[in-house]
Design a protein around this motif. Structure first.
Motif, PDB file in Angstrom:
ATOM      1  N   VAL A 130       0.835  -1.201   0.000  1.00  0.00           N
ATOM      2  CA  VAL A 130       0.000   0.000   0.000  1.00  0.00           C
ATOM      3  C   VAL A 130       0.875   1.258   0.000  1.00  0.00           C
ATOM      4  O   VAL A 130       0.617   2.213  -0.746  1.00  0.00           O
ATOM      5  N   ASP A 131       1.918   1.271   0.828  1.00  0.00           N
ATOM      6  CA  ASP A 131       2.829   2.421   0.876  1.00  0.00           C
ATOM      7  C   ASP A 131       3.434   2.692  -0.503  1.00  0.00           C
ATOM      8  O   ASP A 131       3.562   3.846  -0.928  1.00  0.00           O
ATOM      9  N   CYS A 138       0.324   4.292  -8.212  1.00  0.00           N
ATOM     10  CA  CYS A 138      -0.041   3.164  -9.053  1.00  0.00           C
ATOM     11  C   CYS A 138      -1.038   2.267  -8.334  1.00  0.00           C
ATOM     12  O   CYS A 138      -1.457   2.557  -7.218  1.00  0.00           O
ATOM     13  N   GLU A 139      -1.415   1.175  -8.985  1.00  0.00           N
ATOM     14  CA  GLU A 139      -2.302   0.167  -8.421  1.00  0.00           C
ATOM     15  C   GLU A 139      -1.490  -1.082  -8.080  1.00  0.00           C
ATOM     16  O   GLU A 139      -0.409  -1.296  -8.653  1.00  0.00           O
ATOM     17  N   PRO A 140      -1.996  -1.915  -7.167  1.00  0.00           N
ATOM     18  CA  PRO A 140      -1.264  -3.152  -6.848  1.00  0.00           C
ATOM     19  C   PRO A 140      -0.939  -4.003  -8.066  1.00  0.00           C
ATOM     20  O   PRO A 140       0.118  -4.642  -8.108  1.00  0.00           O
ATOM     21  N   VAL A 141      -1.811  -4.012  -9.067  1.00  0.00           N
ATOM     22  CA  VAL A 141      -1.548  -4.833 -10.257  1.00  0.00           C
ATOM     23  C   VAL A 141      -0.247  -4.412 -10.931  1.00  0.00           C
ATOM     24  O   VAL A 141       0.459  -5.226 -11.532  1.00  0.00           O
ATOM     25  N   ALA A 145       4.669  -7.964 -10.717  1.00  0.00           N
ATOM     26  CA  ALA A 145       5.949  -8.521 -11.164  1.00  0.00           C
ATOM     27  C   ALA A 145       7.094  -8.128 -10.222  1.00  0.00           C
ATOM     28  O   ALA A 145       7.871  -8.997  -9.800  1.00  0.00           O
ATOM     29  N   PRO A 146       7.245  -6.836  -9.847  1.00  0.00           N
ATOM     30  CA  PRO A 146       8.289  -6.485  -8.882  1.00  0.00           C
ATOM     31  C   PRO A 146       8.109  -7.198  -7.543  1.00  0.00           C
ATOM     32  O   PRO A 146       9.089  -7.609  -6.918  1.00  0.00           O
ATOM     33  N   PHE A 147       6.859  -7.339  -7.108  1.00  0.00           N
ATOM     34  CA  PHE A 147       6.598  -8.035  -5.851  1.00  0.00           C
ATOM     35  C   PHE A 147       7.110  -9.470  -5.925  1.00  0.00           C
ATOM     36  O   PHE A 147       7.745  -9.956  -4.973  1.00  0.00           O
ATOM     37  N   ARG A 148       6.845 -10.150  -7.013  1.00  0.00           N
ATOM     38  CA  ARG A 148       7.295 -11.535  -7.157  1.00  0.00           C
ATOM     39  C   ARG A 148       8.819 -11.605  -7.206  1.00  0.00           C
ATOM     40  O   ARG A 148       9.423 -12.511  -6.626  1.00  0.00           O
ATOM     41  N   LEU A 201      -6.197  -4.372   1.416  1.00  0.00           N
ATOM     42  CA  LEU A 201      -6.084  -3.078   2.087  1.00  0.00           C
ATOM     43  C   LEU A 201      -6.217  -1.925   1.103  1.00  0.00           C
ATOM     44  O   LEU A 201      -6.803  -0.888   1.415  1.00  0.00           O
ATOM     45  N   TRP A 202      -5.656  -2.109  -0.068  1.00  0.00           N
ATOM     46  CA  TRP A 202      -5.752  -1.062  -1.087  1.00  0.00           C
ATOM     47  C   TRP A 202      -7.216  -0.838  -1.483  1.00  0.00           C
ATOM     48  O   TRP A 202      -7.670   0.293  -1.614  1.00  0.00           O
ATOM     49  N   ARG A 203      -7.953  -1.930  -1.642  1.00  0.00           N
ATOM     50  CA  ARG A 203      -9.366  -1.835  -1.995  1.00  0.00           C
ATOM     51  C   ARG A 203     -10.182  -1.182  -0.877  1.00  0.00           C
ATOM     52  O   ARG A 203     -11.205  -0.544  -1.128  1.00  0.00           O
TER      53      ARG A 203
END
Length: 237
Positions: A130-131, A138-141, A145-148, A201-203
């Motif tokens: 979220v931060d 941006c959005e979580p979507v 890729a960076p998260f993975r 949390l973003w939603r």
């Protein structure tokens, strides 16, 4: 499926941010005894943060700016917990078991490391998603890729723990309570849960009261797991 938007790459300032995080973690080594429970986690996390910095320098991330921002926002949660304790405050519930038990002689180093990873990934990583979305607009979507990729490097935590903290085969027997403890917690499951929690949390951002309750419950549930991970397994005295 919606097309993922690529975030704009960045250079210098991102790298400096990772350097600042690494510098702070290195400074902790001179403040805490090696056997200190938080120091045990810090050593492992420092190694992984340095690896993320090397990967960023080598162009190993699909979206460098997003990956580095996520890593720094993530690390800031841990650093904030340390600062809170140092100033006499109460850290988030997920971190309290580790800080309270950091000197317990009946808790093994492996348990300290697992408790720190549990707090950081189970709680902090979700909030860092979220931060990062807020920081980059941006959005979580856009972060999937960076998260993975960052998550794959975080998997080095488990590898490093096994290399440095696992007892030898003569000590880690099937009946050893530590064997059962290791089977009760999974880094992969914690990482997947963090991604789901971060998206949720973003939603919930438009419903602040519900988002606050969700965050509080996540914090306390992760803290409960931390308390179980730190159950003393060695007799004292």
């Amino acid at each position: 499926m919606a097309q993922t938007r690529r975030l704009t790459a960045a250079t210098g300032p991102d790298r400096l941010s990772i350097d600042a995080v690494v510098e702070r973690m290195q400074a902790f080594r001179s403040l805490w005894p090696a056997r200190d429970g938080v120091a045990v986690f810090n050593r492992v996390y420092l190694t992984v943060t340095q690896e993320i910095g090397r990967c960023a320098d080598a162009g190993g991330f699909i979206d460098r700016r997003a990956a580095v921002t996520l890593d720094v926002r993530f690390a800031e949660r841990y650093l904030a917990a340390v600062d809170t304790v140092a100033s006499g405050g109460r850290p988030p519930a997920c971190w309290r078991p580790l800080f309270r038990c950091r000197s317990h002689p009946g808790v093994r180093p492996l348990q300290f490391a697992l408790a720190g990873i549990n707090a950081h990934i189970g709680h902090d990583l979700a909030l860092a998603v979220v931060d990062t979305c807020r920081t980059l607009g941006c959005e979580p979507v856009d972060l999937e890729a960076p998260f993975r990729q960052v998550g794959d490097i975080l998997a080095l935590l488990e590898e490093r723990i096994r290399e440095e903290l696992m007892p030898g085969p003569d000590l880690l027997e099937a009946a050893d309570p530590l064997t059962h403890l290791l089977g009760c917690w999974s880094l992969d499951r914690a990482r997947d849960g963090a991604w789901l929690a971060g998206r949720s949390l973003w939603r919930l951002g438009r419903m602040p009261e519900l988002a606050e309750e969700f965050t509080e419950r996540l914090d306390h549930s992760v803290g409960l797991v931390g308390r179980m991970l730190l159950t003393p397994l060695t007799r004292c005295g």
